[in-house]
Design an enzyme around this catalytic site. Structure first.
Site, short mmCIF file in Angstrom:
data_model
loop_
_atom_site.label_atom_id
_atom_site.label_comp_id
_atom_site.label_asym_id
_atom_site.label_seq_id
_atom_site.Cartn_x
_atom_site.Cartn_y
_atom_site.Cartn_z
N ASP A 13 36.38 -75.58 -15.95
CA ASP A 13 37.66 -75.78 -15.26
C ASP A 13 38.19 -74.51 -14.62
OD1 ASP A 13 37.68 -78.44 -16.12
OD2 ASP A 13 38.62 -77.87 -18.02
N LYS A 16 36.13 -74.20 -9.84
CA LYS A 16 34.87 -74.02 -9.11
C LYS A 16 34.80 -74.90 -7.86
CE LYS A 16 32.41 -74.97 -12.78
NZ LYS A 16 33.47 -74.99 -13.80
N GLY A 40 34.39 -82.52 -13.48
CA GLY A 40 35.32 -83.06 -12.49
C GLY A 40 35.73 -81.93 -11.58
N HIS A 41 35.23 -81.96 -10.35
CA HIS A 41 35.57 -80.91 -9.40
C HIS A 41 36.62 -81.45 -8.43
CE1 HIS A 41 31.51 -78.69 -10.06
NE2 HIS A 41 32.39 -78.44 -10.99
N GLN A 224 30.85 -77.08 -15.59
CA GLN A 224 31.31 -76.50 -16.87
C GLN A 224 31.32 -74.96 -16.77
OE1 GLN A 224 28.54 -79.09 -17.42
NE2 GLN A 224 30.22 -80.54 -17.17
P1 IMP Z 1 30.52 -83.11 -23.31
O1 IMP Z 1 29.94 -82.31 -22.21
O2 IMP Z 1 31.25 -84.34 -22.85
O3 IMP Z 1 29.52 -83.41 -24.39
O4 IMP Z 1 31.66 -82.22 -24.02
C1 IMP Z 1 31.34 -81.04 -24.76
C2 IMP Z 1 32.42 -79.99 -24.58
O5 IMP Z 1 32.37 -79.52 -23.23
C3 IMP Z 1 33.84 -80.49 -24.79
O6 IMP Z 1 34.61 -79.44 -25.32
C4 IMP Z 1 34.33 -80.83 -23.40
O7 IMP Z 1 35.72 -80.78 -23.29
C5 IMP Z 1 33.65 -79.71 -22.61
N1 IMP Z 1 33.42 -80.05 -21.22
C6 IMP Z 1 32.47 -80.87 -20.71
N2 IMP Z 1 32.56 -80.93 -19.37
C7 IMP Z 1 33.58 -80.13 -19.03
C8 IMP Z 1 34.13 -79.75 -17.76
O8 IMP Z 1 33.70 -80.16 -16.68
N3 IMP Z 1 35.17 -78.89 -17.81
C9 IMP Z 1 35.65 -78.39 -18.98
N4 IMP Z 1 35.16 -78.70 -20.17
C10 IMP Z 1 34.12 -79.57 -20.20
#
Ligand code: IMP
Length: 424
Positions: A13, A16, A40-41, A224
């Site tokens: 977040d 990007k 989510g961009h 991420q």
């Molecule tokens: P997962 O990727 O859904 O398995 O989540 C694993 C961890 O990564 C959690 O803490 C999510 O909140 C975090 N996470 C996954 N995708 C994003 C993103 O695009 N932005 C911020 N945090 C993310």
């Protein structure tokens, strides 16, 4: 522009999407190389908001080719919905501007259900995932039981493979006390999605190499952030892919020596969604940012946890990603503050630390050592030139770039394309 890898240098977040959109102008191809629709961009173009989950943000610029690389895990139903949503907003999405790797893995409803069930079982030790099935989908990939896009678009093979996977996963779901899935309705919905996606599915590795030979410049957009990396992040509070620069190579098939530079994106402060340590977390700054209507997740709408800029983390991000250039976003989020803290080291177990301890319990106990900066206390969102920024804001930016050991190359002071400053 040369081949550029863009990574998040914090916990995701970092803003990007906006920086990718700006850098896309100088690229021919934009490639997404890891993650899934957990990302989510958000990009604003002429006042219109676009939230992209799987499609590279390059799709918003005419004439650019977007590629979803082999390292991505794809929820086909989500992707079809995203493409249709973009088309409804007047964005052209055709096989001439979007390609999907035939070796990218497919996310199924059993992945999402298992993701949910595992989180429930973990109770207060949960990861706080986005519940998009990302962990179980990458788990299947590593266990060599996954299905790929090339399977999805081959009806007979897909049906046979899916039958086996549903049978096995239903047994697991029953053991969790969850409802098993209906094979026939799952098959039907995935066959429909396969039909829509088939024109986009291709051997993207070969295509990228041919384009590279013709002199195309490629932007590799990371999803991420560094500390959510499966290897280099705050495990187990991470996602399941390599979010760091190396992931751009494995997730696209473009080798390291073809990469020319790495851009790291950071917020002017720190945020994180989900569980896990966040050494500089601070309630006051969180309340202030949430009060401004900022820092709610683009994918889940969850309020993000907020804290001061952590240069221990961003310095480590420079190390593992090889960050050359730094893009700082959300500077305007700090506009009202009288004093701003920057974490320069941690203290824990009687020692001063200048890197993140790998022991997660130790990291959770780290006390930040701060350096204080005076706030500039004026709005920066209308500023368009480096010299127009308040001197104190420039000092702050230079200091965080120095501490990160990267060259300050872009500053963002709002979501619009025009709210971007190139330091002089
Ligand atoms: P997962 O990727 O859904 O398995 O989540 C694993 C961890 O990564 C959690 O803490 C999510 O909140 C975090 N996470 C996954 N995708 C994003 C993103 O695009 N932005 C911020 N945090 C993310």
């Amino acid at each position: 522009m040369a081949n550029t890898i863009l990574v998040g240098a914090q916990w995701g977040d970092e803003g990007k999407g906006k920086i990718i959109d700006v850098l896309t102008e100088q690229s021919d191809i934009v490639v997404r190389t890891q993650g899934g629709n957990n990302a989510g961009h958000t990009v604003f173009v002429s006042g219109q908001k676009y939230v992209l989950h799987l499609v590279p943000s390059g799709i918003l610029r005419p004439g650019k080719l977007c590629v979803i690389g082999n390292g991505v895990v794809i929820d086909p139903l989500g992707l079809v919905e995203e493409i249709e949503g973009l088309r409804r907003l007047g964005v052209k999405v055709k096989s001439t501007n979007l390609m999907i790797s035939e070796t990218a893995h497919v996310v199924f409803p059993y992945h999402r259900l298992l993701d949910e069930q595992r989180e429930v079982r973990k109770g207060r030790h949960k990861i706080g995932t986005t519940k998009r099935g990302i962990g179980p989908a990458y788990g299947d990939k590593a266990a060599r039981t996954g299905l790929r896009m090339i399977d999805l678009v081959n009806p007979a093979r897909f049906e046979a493979l899916l039958k086996l996977r549903v049978r096995e996963n239903n047994e697991v779901l029953r053991a969790f006390g969850a409802r098993p899935l209906s094979f026939s309705s799952l098959l039907k919905s995935y066959q429909a999605a396969a039909k829509s996606l088939k024109p986009f599915v291709a051997n993207t590795v070969i295509h990228l190499h041919e384009a590279g030979r013709r002199g195309a410049s490629i932007l590799f957009e990371g999803a991420q952030g560094t500390f959510l990396d499966i290897d280099h992040g705050t495990y187990p509070f991470v996602t399941s892919s390599n979010t760091t620069a190396g992931g751009a190579c494995t997730g696209s098939g473009v080798p390291p020596h073809r990469m020319d530079r790495v851009v790291g994106v950071v917020k002017a402060y720190t945020t994180r969604v989900g569980e896990g340590p966040l050494p500089t977390e601070n309630k006051e700054i969180a309340d202030m940012l949430h009060g401004m209507g900022r820092e709610f997740g683009a994918t889940t709408g969850r309020p993000r946890r907020c804290g001061w800029f952590d240069s221990v983390a961003t310095h480590q991000a420079t190390m593992v990603n090889g960050i050359d250039d730094l893009a700082v976003t959300n500077l305007d989020g700090l506009d009202t503050l009288e004093k701003i803290q920057v974490c320069v080291a941690y203290r824990v177990a009687g020692k001063r630390w200048t890197h993140l301890p790998n022991d997660i319990d130790l990291l959770a106990r780290c006390q930040p050592i701060y350096r204080e900066f005076p706030g500039w206390r004026q709005s920066t969102s209308e500023v368009r030139e480096w010299k127009q920024l308040p001197a104190k804001a420039r000092e702050y930016l230079k200091a965080i770039a120095d501490l990160t050991e990267a060259k300050l190359s872009l500053v963002s002071i709002g979501p619009g394309r025009e709210q971007t400053i190139v330091p002089g």
